[in-house]
Design a protein around this motif. Structure first.
Motif, PDB file in Angstrom:
ATOM      1  N   CYS A   1      -1.924   1.385   4.981  1.00 12.84           N
ATOM      2  CA  CYS A   1      -2.888   0.812   4.047  1.00 12.84           C
ATOM      3  C   CYS A   1      -2.257   0.654   2.670  1.00 12.84           C
ATOM      4  O   CYS A   1      -1.593   1.563   2.191  1.00 12.84           O
ATOM      5  N   VAL A  56      -4.915   8.098   3.126  1.00 15.52           N
ATOM      6  CA  VAL A  56      -4.233   7.301   4.159  1.00 15.52           C
ATOM      7  C   VAL A  56      -2.991   6.557   3.652  1.00 15.52           C
ATOM      8  O   VAL A  56      -1.951   6.583   4.301  1.00 15.52           O
ATOM      9  N   PRO A  57      -3.048   5.901   2.471  1.00 21.85           N
ATOM     10  CA  PRO A  57      -1.831   5.195   2.030  1.00 21.85           C
ATOM     11  C   PRO A  57      -0.628   6.132   1.888  1.00 21.85           C
ATOM     12  O   PRO A  57       0.512   5.694   2.004  1.00 21.85           O
ATOM     13  N   CYS A  67      -7.602   3.260  -2.162  1.00 26.24           N
ATOM     14  CA  CYS A  67      -8.916   3.693  -2.638  1.00 26.24           C
ATOM     15  C   CYS A  67      -8.729   5.067  -3.292  1.00 26.24           C
ATOM     16  O   CYS A  67      -7.937   5.883  -2.817  1.00 26.24           O
ATOM     17  N   CYS A 104      -8.754   8.437  -1.061  1.00 21.63           N
ATOM     18  CA  CYS A 104      -8.251   8.429   0.311  1.00 21.63           C
ATOM     19  C   CYS A 104      -6.759   8.754   0.385  1.00 21.63           C
ATOM     20  O   CYS A 104      -5.960   8.267  -0.420  1.00 21.63           O
ATOM     21  N   LYS A 149      -4.317  -0.379   0.094  1.00 23.69           N
ATOM     22  CA  LYS A 149      -5.476  -0.566  -0.775  1.00 23.69           C
ATOM     23  C   LYS A 149      -5.635   0.552  -1.814  1.00 23.69           C
ATOM     24  O   LYS A 149      -6.228   0.344  -2.839  1.00 23.69           O
ATOM     25  N   ASN A 206      -6.524  -0.725   8.452  1.00 20.47           N
ATOM     26  CA  ASN A 206      -7.060  -1.939   7.840  1.00 20.47           C
ATOM     27  C   ASN A 206      -6.864  -3.031   8.854  1.00 20.47           C
ATOM     28  O   ASN A 206      -6.071  -3.942   8.662  1.00 20.47           O
ATOM     29  N   HIS A 223     -11.782  -3.877   6.357  1.00 23.58           N
ATOM     30  CA  HIS A 223     -12.043  -3.791   4.916  1.00 23.58           C
ATOM     31  C   HIS A 223     -12.725  -5.086   4.493  1.00 23.58           C
ATOM     32  O   HIS A 223     -12.287  -6.169   4.896  1.00 23.58           O
TER      33      HIS A 223
HETATM   34  S1  SF4 Z   1      -7.548   3.577   4.576  1.00 22.91           S
HETATM   35 FE1  SF4 Z   1      -9.494   2.620   3.966  1.00 22.91          FE
HETATM   36  S2  SF4 Z   1     -10.410   4.111   2.558  1.00 22.91           S
HETATM   37 FE2  SF4 Z   1      -8.232   4.646   2.751  1.00 22.91          FE
HETATM   38  S3  SF4 Z   1      -7.218   3.596   1.036  1.00 22.91           S
HETATM   39 FE3  SF4 Z   1      -7.109   2.249   2.822  1.00 22.91          FE
HETATM   40  S4  SF4 Z   1      -8.926   0.900   2.639  1.00 22.91           S
HETATM   41 FE4  SF4 Z   1      -9.253   2.654   1.284  1.00 22.91          FE
END
Ligand code: SF4
Length: 458
Positions: free
Chosen positions: A163, A172-173, A167, A170, A165, A208, A246
């Motif tokens: 990811c 995950v990135p 956020c 989060c 993004k 994503n 997303h």
């Molecule tokens: S995995 Fe989903 S919640 Fe986490 S940063 Fe990426 S878009 Fe945002």
């Protein structure tokens, strides 16, 4: 594996999202040639893998308490047990795991599990733990063996990982790395293989998933909508789903695919997280509440029977009562068939963890309770609205009671009805007689002649 290869037992415990479920299945595939067969019993396990999730609060502590129990099991087996920690906790806390639980043999991040056989060999020689939490340059999907085990009527297929993004809340990135799309040809090949092994429904997975893009076999740039249409051509594949998407990556072609591809099921998990523009901005979501409303309008125009599910976070730093009210208003406006809602909890290393305006626990609790009560009412109303209709149900297997079968509607509701086991794997019409809060019950409607799409592959 040859007949001379000793049989060993592998126990994998999986937490978290469907991507971890998929990863666990692939780890089992990777280890099968070494003679590892699955077991559920820790006492007979030669190897235990904890495939962990970092999303929930206290995830790390739960891993350590499990590791404490595994230490005893390993001792009882005279040390003859390989213990591995995989997944996002491994990625985020690798060094802490080996410091606090030196009986762990292997720590591997989600990008490294294709290297498991080599790590098992290294662990048998190494004095300490073998750790692989880098993002290796090679593509793990190029190094995984083909799935050979039957996958059941419904199967997962990872098409995208990572990811970009970021956020605010989060991890995950940081744990799964940047966005990566598997090549279209490899996905089609794996999908055909899963269908040949008995899958009738495929869920395409990605952190994503709708950011997926790649070059198609026709040399053109494909996005997820095009990929879905290609997969829908696979004989015997009745249903396609994808998750998690997303709002920002919901392009016109994918919206159109919801209208023109009957195999794409009318159920979409589309996280919104908050209904307040101020909080959406603080979350770095890149869309407003009205952007989300308009997107849902377009999706419903393309597929009028589309049902939606979402994720909501209560009490993100800076959230006021007005922001919370905006979230409730958005939930009321959309009307969700299902949802996952959580209290905000700080994940170390994420921007939100150090933001000003952290919300008190009691306030978060109260807001979450209010959100969940509303979502529960919406889910119950949605399930009740199914009563009286004849739904196409994909039969997944026997139900809990003798003579009963279980399946899923297009909207992902579990359904129970009386019927013969021979129906497993078929899409059959079921008249829904009751919509309960979490599932539906029905009776088999007059058996229709299954269309070519709805027959299992030969
Ligand atoms: S995995 Fe989903 S919640 Fe986490 S940063 Fe990426 S878009 Fe945002």
């Amino acid at each position: 594996m040859t007949d001379a290869t000793p049989r060993k037992r592998l126990l994998i415990r999986t937490w978290g999202c469907q991507m971890n479920v998929y990863d666990s299945a692939r780890m089992a595939d990777v280890l099968a040639p070494l003679g590892y067969a699955p077991t559920e019993a820790v006492e007979e396990a030669d190897m235990v893998i904890l495939n962990t999730c970092h999303i929930r609060e206290k995830a790390t502590e739960k891993v350590f308490s499990d590791l404490g129990r595994l230490r005893e099991a390993k001792r009882e087996r005279g040390g003859e047990m390989v213990i591995a920690v995989a997944g996002c906790v491994a990625q985020a806390e690798g060094a802490e795991i080996t410091a606090r639980a030196p009986w762990v043999d292997i720590v591997l991040g989600p990008q490294s599990y294709h290297r498991l056989p080599e790590m098992v060999a290294r662990a048998s020689r190494a004095a300490g733990a073998v750790i692989e939490t880098d993002f290796p340059a090679e593509d793990k999907f190029d190094h995984l063996p083909e799935t050979t085990a039957p996958q059941g009527v419904t199967a997962f297929l990872t098409v995208q990982e990572g990811c970009d993004k970021f956020c605010s809340f989060c991890v995950v990135p940081y744990t799964r790395g940047s966005e990566y799309s598997r090549p279209a040809a490899a996905i089609v090949t794996e999908a055909e293989r899963l269908v040949s092994l008995g899958a009738r429904e495929l869920t395409l997975l990605g952190q994503n998933v709708n950011a997926w893009h790649g070059e198609g076999p026709d040399g053109r740039a494909w996005t997820l909508g095009r990929l879905v249409r290609r997969l829908a051509e696979i004989p015997g594949l009745a249903r396609i789903r994808y998750t998690t998407s997303h709002p920002r990556d919901m392009d016109d072609d994918l919206i159109a695919a919801h209208g023109d591809t009957p195999a794409l099921m009318p159920f979409l998990h589309l996280p919104v997280q908050s209904g307040s523009d101020r909080i959406l901005k603080a979350m770095n979501r890149g869309h407003t509440a009205d952007d989300y409303r308009r997107l849902v309008d377009r999706l419903r125009a393309a597929r009028p029977d589309l049902a939606l599910s979402t994720d909501i976070i209560a009490g993100h730093p800076g959230e006021s009562e007005a922001d919370h009210a905006a979230t409730l208003a958005l939930i009321r406006d959309i009307g969700f068939a299902q949802a996952f809602s959580f209290k905000y909890s700080a994940r170390p290393g994420t921007p939100a963890a150090t933001m000003a305006g952290q919300v008190e626990e009691a306030v978060k609790d109260a807001r979450l309770a209010e959100i969940q009560a509303l979502l529960r009412d919406q889910q119950t109303a949605f399930n009740r609205s199914r009563a009286g209709m004849v739904a196409d149900v994909l039969v997944t297997g026997p139900g809990r009671h003798p003579g009963q079968m279980a399946g899923r509607t297009p909207w992902l509701n579990p359904v129970h009805f009386d019927g013969p086991e021979s129906l497993a794997g078929q899409v059959v019409p079921v008249k829904i007689v009751a919509g309960n809060p979490n599932s539906l019950s029905g009776v088999l409607a007059a058996p229709a002649t299954p269309s070519a799409r709805e027959r299992p592959a030969a």
